[in-house]
Design a protein around this motif. Structure first.
Motif, short mmCIF file in Angstrom:
data_model
loop_
_atom_site.label_atom_id
_atom_site.label_comp_id
_atom_site.label_asym_id
_atom_site.label_seq_id
_atom_site.Cartn_x
_atom_site.Cartn_y
_atom_site.Cartn_z
N THR A 1 -5.07 -0.75 -7.96
CA THR A 1 -4.02 -2.07 -7.85
C THR A 1 -2.59 -1.65 -6.93
N PRO A 2 -2.27 -2.50 -6.38
CA PRO A 2 -1.18 -1.75 -5.82
C PRO A 2 -0.53 -1.47 -6.30
N PRO A 3 0.22 -0.51 -6.71
CA PRO A 3 1.27 -0.46 -7.02
C PRO A 3 3.24 -1.00 -6.77
N LYS A 4 4.07 -0.60 -8.46
CA LYS A 4 4.57 -1.28 -8.15
C LYS A 4 5.66 -0.59 -7.12
N ARG A 5 6.54 -1.30 -6.02
CA ARG A 5 7.29 -1.22 -5.03
C ARG A 5 8.92 -1.10 -5.22
N GLU B 1 -6.80 1.33 -2.01
CA GLU B 1 -5.51 0.06 -2.86
C GLU B 1 -5.99 -0.93 -1.40
N GLU B 2 -6.32 -0.84 0.30
CA GLU B 2 -7.18 -2.00 0.44
C GLU B 2 -8.23 -2.04 0.24
N ASP C 1 -1.39 5.10 -13.92
CA ASP C 1 -1.87 5.20 -11.95
C ASP C 1 -3.08 6.27 -10.93
N ARG D 1 -3.68 4.77 0.05
CA ARG D 1 -3.58 3.65 0.34
C ARG D 1 -4.70 3.09 0.75
N ARG E 1 6.63 3.18 -2.48
CA ARG E 1 5.19 3.24 -3.44
C ARG E 1 5.66 3.62 -5.20
N ILE F 1 4.28 8.26 -4.04
CA ILE F 1 3.03 8.17 -3.72
C ILE F 1 2.94 9.92 -2.86
N TYR G 1 3.95 5.31 -8.89
CA TYR G 1 3.36 4.79 -9.80
C TYR G 1 3.03 5.83 -10.26
#
Length: 138
Positions: free
Chosen positions: A35-39, A29-30, A51, A26, A45, A11, A47
C-alpha cells in the motif's frame, strides 16, 4: 522519526534495514504489493513497522521463489478481506505447488547425476582398456 508517538522510517532506512533497494520498494508499491505509504511535505515516503512487516513478508516470498503474479494474487485477497488468515489457504496451495516443482527438479537432477556418473565410469573404463592395450603392444 516519531510522528504521533509512532516510529516511522524513510524509504532509504527501510531499504537498508531489509537489504533491498529503494527502487524495489517503489516497484512493489507501483504493482500493488505494498500500500502506498504516508508522505511528508515534499513527498517523502514514511513507513510504519506494519509496512516493514509486510515488506519483509514480500521479500521472504520472493526468496522462496513465489512469482510477482502469485504475490499480487495474495495481496488482492488481503485487500478484500483485510486479514492475513484469509490468504493462508491460497499461500499453502502456492507453496505446495512450488514444493512439487522443486521435487521434480531434484528428481531430474538426481537422474542427470546418475547418468553423468555412469558415463564417467564408461569413459574411464574405455581409457583403461585403451591404455592397457597400448601397454601390451609396447
Amino acid at each position: 522519526m516519531k510522528i504521533n508517538g509512532e516510529t516511522h522510517y524513510q524509504i532509504g532506512e527501510v531499504a537498508e534495514m531489509l537489504g533491498t533497494t529503494t527502487r524495489t520498494i517503489r516497484y512493489y508499491e507501483e504493482i500493488g504489493l505494498l500500500t502506498p505509504p504516508k508522505r511528508l511535505d515534499g513527498g517523502i515516503r514514511i513507513y510504519t513497522k506494519d509496512d516493514i512487516i509486510k515488506l519483509k513478508f514480500i521479500l521472504k516470498l520472493k526468496e522462496l521463489g513465489i512469482t510477482l503474479k502469485e504475490m499480487q494474487e495474495l495481496a488482492s485477497i488481503y485487500r478484500v478481506h483485510q486479514t492475513p488468515e484469509k490468504i493462508v489457504p491460497r499461500l499453502i496451495e502456492i507453496l505446495d505447488s512450488h514444493i512439487e516443482k522443486i521435487d521434480d527438479k531434484i528428481a531430474k537432477l538426481a537422474s542427470l547425476r546418475k547418468d553423468i556418473v555412469e558415463y564417467k565410469a564408461k569413459v574411464l573404463d574405455a581409457m583403461k582398456k585403451e591404455n592397457g592395450g597400448n601397454d601390451e603392444k609396447a
